[in-house]
Write a protein that holds these residues in place. Sequence first.
Motif, PDB file in Angstrom:
ATOM      1  N   LYS A 120      66.369 -94.589 -35.027  1.00  0.00           N
ATOM      2  CA  LYS A 120      66.565 -95.069 -33.658  1.00  0.00           C
ATOM      3  C   LYS A 120      67.228 -96.447 -33.661  1.00  0.00           C
ATOM      4  O   LYS A 120      68.169 -96.693 -32.903  1.00  0.00           O
ATOM      5  CB  LYS A 120      65.225 -95.128 -32.922  1.00  0.00           C
ATOM      6  N   MET A 121      66.758 -97.336 -34.533  1.00  0.00           N
ATOM      7  CA  MET A 121      67.371 -98.663 -34.628  1.00  0.00           C
ATOM      8  C   MET A 121      68.818 -98.554 -35.105  1.00  0.00           C
ATOM      9  O   MET A 121      69.706 -99.223 -34.586  1.00  0.00           O
ATOM     10  CB  MET A 121      66.555 -99.562 -35.569  1.00  0.00           C
ATOM     11  N   GLY A 122      69.067 -97.692 -36.088  1.00  0.00           N
ATOM     12  CA  GLY A 122      70.426 -97.505 -36.600  1.00  0.00           C
ATOM     13  C   GLY A 122      71.365 -96.969 -35.538  1.00  0.00           C
ATOM     14  O   GLY A 122      72.532 -97.352 -35.475  1.00  0.00           O
ATOM     15  N   SER A 123      70.858 -96.100 -34.659  1.00  0.00           N
ATOM     16  CA  SER A 123      71.710 -95.547 -33.596  1.00  0.00           C
ATOM     17  C   SER A 123      72.110 -96.616 -32.584  1.00  0.00           C
ATOM     18  O   SER A 123      73.079 -96.443 -31.851  1.00  0.00           O
ATOM     19  CB  SER A 123      71.010 -94.382 -32.896  1.00  0.00           C
ATOM     20  N   LYS A 124      71.379 -97.726 -32.572  1.00  0.00           N
ATOM     21  CA  LYS A 124      71.706 -98.846 -31.679  1.00  0.00           C
ATOM     22  C   LYS A 124      72.524 -99.914 -32.401  1.00  0.00           C
ATOM     23  O   LYS A 124      72.749-100.989 -31.864  1.00  0.00           O
ATOM     24  CB  LYS A 124      70.421 -99.459 -31.118  1.00  0.00           C
ATOM     25  N   GLY A 125      72.930 -99.616 -33.639  1.00  0.00           N
ATOM     26  CA  GLY A 125      73.779-100.540 -34.383  1.00  0.00           C
ATOM     27  C   GLY A 125      73.035-101.505 -35.277  1.00  0.00           C
ATOM     28  O   GLY A 125      73.650-102.348 -35.926  1.00  0.00           O
ATOM     29  N   TRP A 126      71.701-101.425 -35.337  1.00  0.00           N
ATOM     30  CA  TRP A 126      70.921-102.337 -36.158  1.00  0.00           C
ATOM     31  C   TRP A 126      70.842-101.838 -37.593  1.00  0.00           C
ATOM     32  O   TRP A 126      70.644-100.656 -37.834  1.00  0.00           O
ATOM     33  CB  TRP A 126      69.502-102.482 -35.599  1.00  0.00           C
TER      34      TRP A 126
END
Length: 99
Positions: free
Chosen positions: A71-77
């Motif tokens: 989920k964090m990766g999908s937001k660019g994190w």
Amino acid sequence: MGGTVLPDHERWEYCVIHVNEDTSQQPSATAASEKLGGSMSPDFIERQFPDQYGRKPSPHPAEQLGRFLNKMGSKGWMLTNITNLGPLQMYIFRRRKLN
């Protein structure tokens, strides 16, 4: 911290998240029945208290962590570090600064 302003492509923003580890166990209707000396069956307890004893088990912690990281990766994190601050486990993420 000097007065030089970096170009947009060199700017980062950070997100620090404290991750709780839930070590509690879910209630057991069998254990409750045993505490009551068998005066109520586990099936009866589950039917009478569905909010406490009818829950499905949570996914394995590794699966929960994988969902969180995706989920964090999908937001660019991007996860850059995991560190302990005293008893707290901190997850440090970064991404290019959004203007």
